[in-house]
Design a protein around this motif. Structure first.
Motif, mmCIF file in Angstrom:
data_model
loop_
_atom_site.group_PDB
_atom_site.id
_atom_site.type_symbol
_atom_site.label_atom_id
_atom_site.label_comp_id
_atom_site.label_asym_id
_atom_site.label_seq_id
_atom_site.Cartn_x
_atom_site.Cartn_y
_atom_site.Cartn_z
ATOM 1 N N GLY A 1 -8.143 1.343 7.693
ATOM 2 C CA GLY A 1 -7.154 1.881 8.617
ATOM 3 C C GLY A 1 -5.738 1.720 8.092
ATOM 4 N N MET A 2 -5.453 0.610 7.436
ATOM 5 C CA MET A 2 -4.123 0.394 6.854
ATOM 6 C C MET A 2 -3.847 1.426 5.758
ATOM 7 S SD MET A 2 -4.163 -3.784 6.648
ATOM 8 C CE MET A 2 -2.570 -3.922 5.823
ATOM 9 N N MET A 3 -4.856 1.731 4.959
ATOM 10 C CA MET A 3 -4.685 2.731 3.906
ATOM 11 C C MET A 3 -4.405 4.115 4.491
ATOM 12 S SD MET A 3 -7.613 1.399 1.208
ATOM 13 C CE MET A 3 -7.488 2.819 0.130
ATOM 14 N N ARG A 4 -5.149 4.454 5.537
ATOM 15 C CA ARG A 4 -4.885 5.740 6.205
ATOM 16 C C ARG A 4 -3.483 5.752 6.800
ATOM 17 N NH1 ARG A 4 -10.227 4.501 8.321
ATOM 18 N NH2 ARG A 4 -11.795 5.661 7.097
ATOM 19 N N GLY A 5 -3.049 4.606 7.283
ATOM 20 C CA GLY A 5 -1.752 4.509 7.940
ATOM 21 C C GLY A 5 -0.572 4.804 7.039
ATOM 22 N N VAL A 6 -0.721 4.564 5.732
ATOM 23 C CA VAL A 6 0.386 4.852 4.806
ATOM 24 C C VAL A 6 0.230 6.212 4.133
ATOM 25 C CG1 VAL A 6 0.809 2.399 4.393
ATOM 26 C CG2 VAL A 6 -0.676 3.673 2.816
ATOM 27 N N GLY A 7 -0.827 6.955 4.497
ATOM 28 C CA GLY A 7 -0.954 8.327 4.000
ATOM 29 C C GLY A 7 -2.196 8.660 3.206
ATOM 30 N N PHE A 8 -3.017 7.652 2.869
ATOM 31 C CA PHE A 8 -4.207 7.949 2.071
ATOM 32 C C PHE A 8 -5.238 8.715 2.892
ATOM 33 C CE2 PHE A 8 -2.524 4.433 -0.489
ATOM 34 C CZ PHE A 8 -2.628 4.993 -1.761
ATOM 35 N N GLU A 9 -5.935 9.617 2.238
ATOM 36 C CA GLU A 9 -6.999 10.389 2.869
ATOM 37 C C GLU A 9 -8.302 10.173 2.094
ATOM 38 O OE1 GLU A 9 -5.829 14.333 4.347
ATOM 39 O OE2 GLU A 9 -3.843 13.945 3.484
ATOM 40 N N ARG A 10 -9.388 10.681 2.685
ATOM 41 C CA ARG A 10 -10.724 10.467 2.112
ATOM 42 C C ARG A 10 -10.972 8.988 1.833
ATOM 43 N NH1 ARG A 10 -10.773 15.364 -2.395
ATOM 44 N NH2 ARG A 10 -10.313 17.063 -0.941
ATOM 45 N N VAL A 11 -10.498 8.145 2.740
ATOM 46 C CA VAL A 11 -10.652 6.697 2.561
ATOM 47 C C VAL A 11 -12.109 6.311 2.828
ATOM 48 C CG1 VAL A 11 -9.965 4.424 3.419
ATOM 49 C CG2 VAL A 11 -8.251 6.251 3.180
ATOM 50 N N GLN A 12 -12.653 5.549 1.918
ATOM 51 C CA GLN A 12 -14.003 5.028 2.086
ATOM 52 C C GLN A 12 -14.073 3.659 1.420
ATOM 53 O OE1 GLN A 12 -16.988 7.341 -0.081
ATOM 54 N NE2 GLN A 12 -15.469 8.051 -1.539
ATOM 55 N N TYR A 13 -15.099 2.895 1.784
ATOM 56 C CA TYR A 13 -15.259 1.599 1.128
ATOM 57 C C TYR A 13 -16.728 1.358 0.826
ATOM 58 C CZ TYR A 13 -16.370 -0.149 5.859
ATOM 59 O OH TYR A 13 -16.923 -0.349 7.098
ATOM 60 N N LEU B 1 0.831 -1.211 0.000
ATOM 61 C CA LEU B 1 0.000 0.000 0.000
ATOM 62 C C LEU B 1 0.860 1.253 0.000
ATOM 63 C CD1 LEU B 1 -2.734 -1.133 2.549
ATOM 64 C CD2 LEU B 1 -3.092 -0.729 0.099
ATOM 65 N N ALA B 2 1.969 1.221 0.739
ATOM 66 C CA ALA B 2 2.875 2.370 0.759
ATOM 67 C C ALA B 2 3.494 2.609 -0.615
ATOM 68 C CB ALA B 2 3.966 2.159 1.809
ATOM 69 N N GLU B 3 3.811 1.536 -1.326
ATOM 70 C CA GLU B 3 4.348 1.669 -2.676
ATOM 71 C C GLU B 3 3.305 2.247 -3.630
ATOM 72 O OE1 GLU B 3 7.751 0.376 -4.476
ATOM 73 O OE2 GLU B 3 7.615 1.819 -2.841
ATOM 74 N N MET B 4 2.067 1.820 -3.477
ATOM 75 C CA MET B 4 0.991 2.365 -4.313
ATOM 76 C C MET B 4 0.836 3.863 -4.043
ATOM 77 S SD MET B 4 -1.765 -0.766 -3.895
ATOM 78 C CE MET B 4 -1.125 -2.442 -3.760
ATOM 79 N N PHE B 5 0.934 4.246 -2.786
ATOM 80 C CA PHE B 5 0.868 5.665 -2.414
ATOM 81 C C PHE B 5 2.028 6.428 -3.061
ATOM 82 C CE2 PHE B 5 1.808 9.277 0.346
ATOM 83 C CZ PHE B 5 0.546 9.836 0.538
ATOM 84 N N ARG B 6 3.213 5.859 -3.000
ATOM 85 C CA ARG B 6 4.407 6.533 -3.530
ATOM 86 C C ARG B 6 4.290 6.854 -5.015
ATOM 87 N NH1 ARG B 6 8.615 5.015 -6.447
ATOM 88 N NH2 ARG B 6 8.116 2.785 -6.362
ATOM 89 N N VAL B 7 3.796 5.894 -5.815
ATOM 90 C CA VAL B 7 3.801 6.089 -7.264
ATOM 91 C C VAL B 7 2.628 6.933 -7.754
ATOM 92 C CG1 VAL B 7 5.058 3.936 -7.634
ATOM 93 C CG2 VAL B 7 2.559 3.931 -7.793
ATOM 94 N N LEU B 8 1.665 7.220 -6.874
ATOM 95 C CA LEU B 8 0.543 8.075 -7.267
ATOM 96 C C LEU B 8 0.934 9.545 -7.252
ATOM 97 C CD1 LEU B 8 -2.521 6.500 -5.422
ATOM 98 C CD2 LEU B 8 -2.403 6.979 -7.874
ATOM 99 N N LYS B 9 0.381 10.289 -8.181
ATOM 100 C CA LYS B 9 0.524 11.742 -8.174
ATOM 101 C C LYS B 9 -0.316 12.324 -7.037
ATOM 102 C CE LYS B 9 0.768 12.168 -13.241
ATOM 103 N NZ LYS B 9 0.055 12.716 -14.439
ATOM 104 N N PRO B 10 0.043 13.508 -6.534
ATOM 105 C CA PRO B 10 -0.877 14.196 -5.623
ATOM 106 C C PRO B 10 -2.240 14.378 -6.307
ATOM 107 C CG PRO B 10 1.267 15.243 -5.575
ATOM 108 C CD PRO B 10 1.317 14.223 -6.697
#
Length: 255
Positions: A226-238, A157-166
Motif C-alpha cells: 500500500g505504501m508503494m501504491r501511495g507514492v505512485g507505483f502500479e502493478r504492485v505485487q509481492y 519510496l517516493a525518491e525511488m519512484f522519482r529517479v526511475l524512468k517511466p
C-alpha cells in the motif's frame, strides 16, 4: 534569524529504533552505529542466520529485475555488493550500476569485494531519502534489507519512484511477516539465537537484538504494498519467500 523548522520537527518527532522510541534525529546515528559495528562480519553472519537462504532470496530478486545489457541500475543500501555485482555483469559495458549505501563502512567492504572480483562500479555514500540523482534516470532500483532501517520509508519510496524512468521497476527485498503458525518458533529463534550468534561471531549482541526488533516493527506485506501504491507505483505485487520470513515487493512506474 529564523529557526530551522525542519531540524526542529526532526528533533521533536519520534520514531522507533527496534522496540525503543527515539527522536528522528537520533535514529540515523543509531542505525549507523549498528552497521559500522557489523560491517566486517556482515556476510558471515547473514550466512549463519539464514542458513545461506539470503543468497537464494537475492537470486530470486535479481531474476525478477530482468536487467539487460545497456540498462541503468541503482542499488540502494547495497552493502557488501551482492546485487550490484550481479547487475554489473548483466548490464555490460554499455550499462551503468550504482552501488550505494548510507553507511561508509558497509560501502567500503562492498567496494573492496567488488574490486577483488575485478568489477569496478560507481560507488556513493547517499541517503535514500534524498537521492542525488536526476529524475527519470534509472531502469531499475533495488533495495535489499535496507528499507526497514530508514526513518521515513514513504519519502525513500517516493525518491525511488522519482529517479526511475517511466516503465522502470522497483524491487524491495526485506524481512517480512512470517506465516502465523511459525511465529512462536520464529520469535524464539530471533530473540534467543540471533543475539547469541551476534555475540559469538560478531562480538555484538545488541546489534542483532536490534535486527530482530526492527523486523517486527517493519510494515507487513500488505502495508508495504500500500505504501508503494501511495507514492505512485502500479502493478504492485509481492512474493513471500521461505514462509514469509522475507518478501520481494515489486512495483512499476508507468508514467
Amino acid at each position: 534569524m529564523k529557526p530551522d523548522t525542519n531540524q526542529e520537527s526532526s528533533e521533536n518527532s519520534t520514531t522507533h529504533f527496534g522496540f525503543k522510541t527515539v527522536s528522528e534525529s537520533e535514529k540515523a546515528g543509531k542505525v549507523a552505529e549498528v552497521f559500522h559495528s557489523v560491517a566486517s562480519r556482515y556476510d558471515v553472519m547473514n550466512d549463519l542466520m539464514s542458513a545461506g537462504l539470503h543468497r537464494v532470496w537475492k537470486v530470486f530478486t535479481i531474476g525478477r529485475a530482468n536487467v539487460r545489457c545497456g540498462m541503468k541500475v541503482l542499488d540502494i543500501a547495497g552493502g557488501t555488493g551482492d546485487l550490484a555485482l550481479a547487475f554489473g555483469k548483466k548490464v555490460g559495458e554499455t550499462g551503468e550500476v550504482w552501488h550505494t549505501d548510507i553507511n561508509s563502512s558497509m560501502l567500503s567492504v562492498g567496494r573492496d569485494r567488488l574490486i577483488d572480483k575485478g568489477v569496478v562500479l560507481p560507488t556513493a555514500v547517499c541517503d535514500a531519502e534524498y537521492l542525488p540523482f536526476p529524475d527519470n534516470y534509472f531502469d531499475c532500483v533495488t533495495v535489499a534489507f535496507g528499507l526497514r532501517n530508514m526513518t521515513h520509508k514513504d519519502q525513500a519510496l517516493a525518491e525511488m519512484f522519482r529517479v526511475l524512468k517511466p516503465g522502470g521497476k522497483l524491487l524491495v527485498l526485506e524481512f517480512s511477516r512470517v506465516y502465523k503458525p511459525l511465529e512462536p518458533a520464529y520469535d524464539w529463534y530471533s530473540f534467543n539465537i540471533l543475539p547469541w550468534l551476534g555475540k559469538k561471531i560478531a562480538s555484538d549482541e545488541d546489534s542483532y537484538r536490534y535486527l530482530a526488533e526492527s523486523i517486527r516493527m517493519h510494515p507487513d506485506q500488505e502495508t508495504l504494498a500500500g505504501m508503494m501504491r501511495g507514492v505512485g507505483f502500479e502493478r504492485v505485487q509481492y512474493f513471500n519467500l521461505t514462509a514469509g520470513i522475507a518478501a520481494v515487493h515489486e512495483g512499476i512506474k508507468l508514467g
